[in-house]
Write a protein that holds these residues in place. Structure first.
Motif, PDB file in Angstrom:
ATOM      1  N   ARG A  76      -6.759  35.398 -63.533  1.00 44.41           N
ATOM      2  CA  ARG A  76      -7.893  36.213 -63.100  1.00 44.41           C
ATOM      3  C   ARG A  76      -7.769  37.650 -63.612  1.00 44.41           C
ATOM      4  N   ILE A  77      -8.910  38.251 -63.899  1.00 45.31           N
ATOM      5  CA  ILE A  77      -8.891  39.666 -64.248  1.00 45.31           C
ATOM      6  C   ILE A  77      -8.530  40.458 -62.994  1.00 45.31           C
ATOM      7  N   ASP A  78      -8.058  41.679 -63.173  1.00 43.62           N
ATOM      8  CA  ASP A  78      -7.564  42.468 -62.044  1.00 43.62           C
ATOM      9  C   ASP A  78      -8.622  42.670 -60.960  1.00 43.62           C
ATOM     10  N   ASP A 116      -4.818  37.761 -72.486  1.00 44.47           N
ATOM     11  CA  ASP A 116      -4.268  38.310 -73.729  1.00 44.47           C
ATOM     12  C   ASP A 116      -2.772  38.041 -73.862  1.00 44.47           C
ATOM     13  N   ALA A 117      -2.073  37.990 -72.719  1.00 45.09           N
ATOM     14  CA  ALA A 117      -0.627  37.760 -72.761  1.00 45.09           C
ATOM     15  C   ALA A 117      -0.274  36.291 -72.939  1.00 45.09           C
ATOM     16  N   GLN A 168     -10.824  27.819 -68.905  1.00 48.08           N
ATOM     17  CA  GLN A 168     -11.102  26.747 -69.856  1.00 48.08           C
ATOM     18  C   GLN A 168     -10.649  27.115 -71.270  1.00 48.08           C
ATOM     19  N   LEU A 169     -10.866  28.366 -71.656  1.00 42.65           N
ATOM     20  CA  LEU A 169     -10.343  28.819 -72.949  1.00 42.65           C
ATOM     21  C   LEU A 169      -8.819  28.752 -72.978  1.00 42.65           C
ATOM     22  N   ALA A 170      -8.182  29.176 -71.875  1.00 37.69           N
ATOM     23  CA  ALA A 170      -6.722  29.171 -71.813  1.00 37.69           C
ATOM     24  C   ALA A 170      -6.164  27.758 -71.904  1.00 37.69           C
TER      25      ALA A 170
END
Length: 217
Positions: free
Chosen positions: A27-29, A48-49, A72-74
């Motif tokens: 999740r984004i921050d 990104d990491a 889903q991208l990850a």
């Protein structure tokens, strides 16, 4: 192809097992701040990491807030790299909507544990490493050195029960009710194990076996 998703129903019973999948909270921050809990044992990581993470030998479950583009991208990226990766269907919001187990977002990374844990302390260590933070760093010292070692290493001292560590970590999980919660007739097995290997982490399978026998019974 295999199903690229995993449902909360399918994932929840596996989180406390020794062969649980690696769970990544992507999740984004802003989303994490809005819902400051995570799945038990989940590791916070930015999308990104992800390129520098792994390689993953174990199955991987990734989730974002709603189970959409990020997870889903990850999952697709990890599968391209050879991992067995799936996205959590519905993401974190679906998980909490079903009142599934959660733990506080922030976790203490370092812990000092006694070289001679009693059974209740072993259950506390099991709760830490199976459900709170599978990547927590632990070092074991003699009991009379626990507090001093915690100060030197800037670490937390392991609580004396699973209930204490669950309370301090904001953890909820139904499996905690199946732990002994105190003195155990299995203490002699723990003592024998520690006599052969003075690393308490190496004795966590005793708790795994206890829970497996209760589930089978």
């Amino acid at each position: 192809m295999a199903d690229p998703f995993i449902t909360p129903d399918a994932l929840a019973p596996r989180l406390h097992l020794p062969n649980a999948p690696v769970v990544l909270d992507l999740r984004i921050d802003a989303d994490a701040s809005a819902y400051p809990t995570r799945l038990p044992g989940a590791r916070r990581l930015s999308f990104d990491a992800l390129a520098d993470a792994g390689p993953f030998v174990e199955p991987v479950v990734v989730y974002c807030q709603k189970g959409g583009k990020i997870s889903q991208l990850a999952a697709s990226l990890l599968r391209q790299r050879g991992a067995d990766a799936r996205a959590l269907f519905g993401g974190h919001l679906a998980w909490v909507a079903q009142s599934r187990p959660t733990v506080a977002l922030d976790a203490t990374p370092r812990w000092i544990v006694p070289l001679d844990p009693c059974w209740a302390e072993l259950e506390a260590l099991w709760t830490l490493l199976r459900l709170v933070d599978r990547e927590a760093h632990t070092l074991a010292v003699a009991r009379d050195q626990l507090s001093a070692a915690a100060r030197v290493w800037d670490a937390a001292r392991l609580p004396t029960s699973a209930a204490d560590i669950a309370r301090g970590s904001g953890l909820t999980h139904p499996v905690l009710a199946r732990l002994q919660g105190g003195a155990s007739p299995l203490q002699h097995l723990l003592d024998g194990r520690l006599a052969r290997n003075p690393d308490p982490v190496a004795a966590l399978d005793l708790v795994d076996d206890l829970l497996a026998s209760k589930a089978a019974g």
